[in-house]
Structures are given as structure tokens and as C-alpha cells.
Enzyme design. Structure first.
Site, PDB file in Angstrom:
ATOM      1  N   PRO A 137     -40.698 -10.404  94.447  1.00 17.73           N
ATOM      2  CA  PRO A 137     -39.673 -10.870  95.390  1.00 17.73           C
ATOM      3  C   PRO A 137     -39.282 -12.316  95.125  1.00 17.73           C
ATOM      4  O   PRO A 137     -40.139 -13.159  94.858  1.00 17.73           O
ATOM      5  CB  PRO A 137     -40.385 -10.772  96.749  1.00 17.73           C
ATOM      6  N   GLY A 138     -38.003 -12.610  95.149  1.00 22.47           N
ATOM      7  CA  GLY A 138     -37.538 -13.984  95.003  1.00 22.47           C
ATOM      8  C   GLY A 138     -36.803 -14.391  96.272  1.00 22.47           C
ATOM      9  O   GLY A 138     -37.362 -14.962  97.200  1.00 22.47           O
TER      10      GLY A 138
ATOM     11  N   ARG B 215     -23.204 -20.140  94.212  1.00 23.62           N
ATOM     12  CA  ARG B 215     -23.098 -18.716  94.537  1.00 23.62           C
ATOM     13  C   ARG B 215     -21.698 -18.285  95.008  1.00 23.62           C
ATOM     14  O   ARG B 215     -21.203 -17.233  94.568  1.00 23.62           O
ATOM     15  CB  ARG B 215     -24.160 -18.313  95.569  1.00 23.62           C
TER      16      ARG B 215
ATOM     17  N   CYS C 128     -13.546 -31.267  90.390  1.00 26.50           N
ATOM     18  CA  CYS C 128     -12.197 -31.134  89.871  1.00 26.50           C
ATOM     19  C   CYS C 128     -12.078 -29.782  89.203  1.00 26.50           C
ATOM     20  O   CYS C 128     -12.078 -29.665  87.972  1.00 26.50           O
ATOM     21  CB  CYS C 128     -11.903 -32.275  88.918  1.00 26.50           C
ATOM     22  N   GLU C 129     -12.020 -28.771  90.020  1.00 22.30           N
ATOM     23  CA  GLU C 129     -11.981 -27.393  89.546  1.00 22.30           C
ATOM     24  C   GLU C 129     -11.490 -26.551  90.718  1.00 22.30           C
ATOM     25  O   GLU C 129     -12.075 -26.573  91.797  1.00 22.30           O
ATOM     26  CB  GLU C 129     -13.401 -26.989  89.103  1.00 22.30           C
TER      27      GLU C 129
ATOM     28  N   GLY D 298     -35.334  -7.935  93.899  1.00 22.01           N
ATOM     29  CA  GLY D 298     -34.096  -7.322  94.369  1.00 22.01           C
ATOM     30  C   GLY D 298     -34.006  -7.143  95.872  1.00 22.01           C
ATOM     31  O   GLY D 298     -32.986  -6.654  96.382  1.00 22.01           O
TER      32      GLY D 298
ATOM     33  N   TYR E  66     -20.234 -15.568  92.463  1.00 29.06           N
ATOM     34  CA  TYR E  66     -20.392 -14.175  92.932  1.00 29.06           C
ATOM     35  C   TYR E  66     -19.505 -13.849  94.132  1.00 29.06           C
ATOM     36  O   TYR E  66     -19.727 -12.808  94.765  1.00 29.06           O
ATOM     37  CB  TYR E  66     -21.838 -13.922  93.381  1.00 29.06           C
TER      38      TYR E  66
END
Ligand code: LLP
Length: 392
Positions: free
Chosen positions: A257-258, A295, A325-326, A215, A299
Site C-alpha cells: 500500500p502507498g 497530480r 509559466c505553463e 493500488g 492525471y
């Protein structure tokens, strides 16, 4: 990065994930220094590139995996087996058996998970993930504690889960939580730690380790304040020392940790394919998109973008889009950028975590190559997918 972006794209193709080795090393050193004496296990889900993993292992980190393949990737990269943990969510019996066979320590996150684990690994020592009710994070999709979250044993049911484990013959030796991702306030992480230690205190004699999860956030916007890692580490040490003194125990302290280790070293280089003015918007289209960097779409995440080809062009409010195509395939909305032209190279910053890791082949488009940049050398560390890969 003192590599000419145009040369990199000519050599490796566009778009391209480029990782700056020096930035990676400095993130590893900063975290390792602040958390000295704490067992930090890198969450592979942020970025599992094999070459980066070897560097993270060499810097002294352990590993946290969420799938059998992540456990294998950690082993191949040289993380020592006793420091590879597996923190899956509600995974099937077969997967628990596979991970157990690989020798990773398993943390389960429900009473039913304890039952499945006992069936495939009788008597094993394991961890248990608790949901203390505390959650935090940069977006509702990444908050993993609290009543809205699927993860963990609710804290009120912890005692019953431990009794169940006893009756199954499992030894629950560790307590874990992960409250969310992208947290920038030391206080929020320490408040979560307090909640975990309150839960642990009721059963303190059982636990040989306590794992506070990941986090640790980093500033994605220019000017945003960084997380005070020293304050988090000092706060954890102080709290665990008090916990140890009050309960007469000495649990090992772990964190996972990432993002903070790998986000800043990554840049996504992309070429502008078209610039169009329509409906009062300047649309800057690129050869990448949400299939390579999800991302922003998932988000509303902010990544700084630079126009490397034309840094002095007039600052203009543009919307940077991808090739999918979005309609939601937008990398940055209403952003001030030196006005790009077709063919310009843009750099999308801080994409080393959850960038390539979340990339897909949506629209049958290949995932990009990855390169590691060190002094004067650009090393290809993942080959671009080919049409044959896509059609297999
Ligand atoms: N440990 C566990 C059990 C986790 O679930 C996670 C992340 C971590 C550690 C590492 O968290 P970090 O230190 O990176 O915040 N895709 C999202 C992030 C999802 C994180 C999921 N779990 C994003 O791009 O923001």
C-alpha cells in the site's frame, strides 16, 4: 488540524505541506487492522519524508522501495531489513548491485532483468513481476497491467522466465504484480488477485511469497465511497487459503500500500496571489502550482480545495491556477469556491501521497517546507529549499 493556518504560514512560509499526525495514525491503524496477518510493505514512492517513514515503520509496516536511496531511507527509518523489498523496473546492473549490497530482496520484471541480476548477485533469492493482462486505476497513466504497460513478464512467458532463472542459478521465490493505482472497487483488486493466483498455481511449489502490490484507492471527492478494505483483505485471505489447500503450499501474503496510508493526512496550504476576471472565467492564482502538486495537471486528478480565510464568501465558479509559466498549470477548473481575495489561504486536501514526492524545481522555484502537526505542536520535517539549493 487545530493549528491556525495563518500562523503556520507566518512561521514556515507559503506554500506549505502540512501533515496531520492523527489522520496518519488512523490510516495506519485502519489498514493494519484490516490486513492483520498480511505482510504490508509501504510503497515509499508515495511519500518518503523521513519523519513520516519512522511513524509508518513504528506502526509495523514493511517497506517497498524502487531505488537505492529509497532502500536507504527505509533502513534509516527503522524498517527491518528482511521486510524491505525493492521492486524496480528494468533497472541497470549497477543499481541492482547497489541494492543487493544494501541487503534488500529484489524483484525484477523481465527475462533480461534476471540475467542482469544473476550477473551481480549469483544464486540470490528474488521475486519476479508478472503482467497477467489485468490492469486498473484512476487514470491511464497509472495502469500498470495489460498490453499497454511496460511492466512485468507477460504471463504467457512466465514459465520460460522461470526456466531461464533456473539455468542462471537464481532462485525465484516470490511472484508479484501491481495492476495500477487509485482503485476504489474491492472487486477489481480481487479480480486481479485471481489472475495472479492463476499464474502462480502453475508453479506453486516455487513460491514462498505472493505479492499483490498496491493500488488501494481513497475517495478524493466529497461524497465518494471509500474502498472496503475489510472486503479486500478477507477476499485475499480466502483466495490464498484456497490456493494453499489446492496446491499443498503456504505462501506468505504481501501487499504494497502507498497512497491509502498517507494521502489523507496531507494538505497543501497556499496563498492567493491574484484574482482576475477574464474571458468569462474567474482565475484564482496561487503561490503554488504543478511544480508542487503535479497530480491535477498529469492525471486531471481532483483535490478538494477550501478557502480557509473566507469560508462564507459567496460560492463562485472559479479556476484555481499555479504560478508556473505553463498554461496547463491548473489546480482545479470550474470549481465552486467561496470567492477568494488576494492574500486568502486555500487548503488543497489529500495531497499526502504523490504530492511532495512528485514536486520539482521547475521554473527554478523552491520546493516547499513540510510540517507535521500533532496536538498543539507543529514540527518542521523538511526545510524549504533555498535559492542556494536551486543554484547549486
Ligand atoms: N507497488 C508498486 C510496484 C507500485 O508501482 C506502486 C505505485 C505501489 C506499490 C503503490 O501504489 P498505491 O498503493 O499508492 O496505489 N503518481 C500516481 C500514482 C503512481 C503509482 C505508481 N506505482 C498518482 O499520483 O496517482
Amino acid at each position: 488540524m487545530n493549528h491556525a493556518p495563518a500562523d503556520l504560514l507566518a512561521r514556515f512560509g507559503s506554500p506549505l505541506y502540512a501533515y496531520d499526525g492523527a489522520v496518519l495514525e488512523s490510516a495506519l491503524a485502519a489498514f493494519g487492522g484490516a490486513f492483520a496477518g498480511i505482510d504490508a510493505r509501504y510503497a515509499l514512492k508515495a511519500n518518503a519524508n523521513a519523519v513520516l517513514l519512522r511513524r509508518i515503520a513504528a506502526a509495523g509496516f514493511g517497506a517497498d522501495a524502487v531505488s537505492p536511496a529509497e532502500v536507504r531511507a527505509a533502513q534509516i527509518a527503522g524498517f527491518p531489513n528482511p521486510r524491505i523489498s525493492y521492486t524496480g523496473h528494468a533497472t541497470a546492473r549497477e543499481e541492482l548491485a547497489a541494492v543487493h549490497a544494501l541487503g534488500a530482496e529484489i524483484t525484477v520484471d523481465s527475462a533480461a532483468g534476471l540475467q542482469r541480476l544473476a550477473a551481480v548477485a549469483p544464486g540470490v533469492a528474488c521475486g519476479l513481476r508478472v503482467n497477467t493482462g489485468v490492469g486498473a486505476g484512476h487514470h491511464s497513466n497509472v495502469i500498470t497491467g495489460g498490453a499497454q504497460s511496460k511492466f512485468g513478464v507477460p504471463v504467457a512467458e512466465l514459465g520460460a522466465a522461470l526456466e531461464l532463472a533456473d539455468s542462471l542459478g537464481l532462485r525465484v521465490v516470490g511472484l508479484h504484480q501491481h495492476v495500477g493505482s487509485g482503485i476504489l472497487a474491492a472487486n477489481a483488486l480481487l479480480a486481479a488477485a485471481d489472475a495472479l493466483l492463476r499464474a502462480a498455481a502453475l508453479h506453486a511449489q516455487r513460491f514462498t511469497w505472493i505479492d499483490f502490490g498496491g493500488g488501494f484507492g481513497l475517495p478524493y471527492r466529497a461524497g465518494e465511497a471509500a474502498l472496503d478494505l475489510g472486503a479486500v483483505a478477507a477476499g485475499l485471505r480466502e483466495r490464498v487459503a484456497r490456493f494453499a489447500a489446492q496446491n499443498g503450499v503456504h505462501p506468505q501474503v504481501r501487499v504494497q500500500p502507498g497512497r491509502i496510508l498517507v494521502a489523507a493526512c496531507g494538505t497543501l496550504l497556499t496563498r492567493v496571489t491574484e484574482v482576475k476576471r477574464a474571458h468569462e472565467t474567474v482565475w484564482v492564482a496561487t503561490d503554488t502550482g504543478a511544480h508542487h502538486l503535479l497530480r491535477p495537471m498529469l492525471y486531471d486528478a481532483h483535490h478538494e480545495i477550501e478557502n480557509l480565510s473566507r469560508p462564507s464568501a459567496p460560492l463562485t465558479c472559479v479556476t484555481v491556477t499555479g504560478v508556473l509559466c505553463e498554461s496547463g498549470d491548473v489546480l482545479a477548473r470550474a470549481r465552486m469556491l467561496p470567492l477568494p481575495c488576494e492574500g486568502d489561504i486555500l487548503a488543497i486536501r489529500d495531497v499526502g501521497a504523490y504530492g511532495f514526492a512528485m514536486a520539482s524545481t521547475y521554473n527554478l522555484r523552491a520546493r516547499p517546507a513540510e510540517v507535521l502537526l500533532t496536538d498543539g505542536a507543529a514540527q518542521l520535517i523538511r526545510v524549504r529549499e533555498t535559492e542556494a539549493d536551486l543554484l547549486r
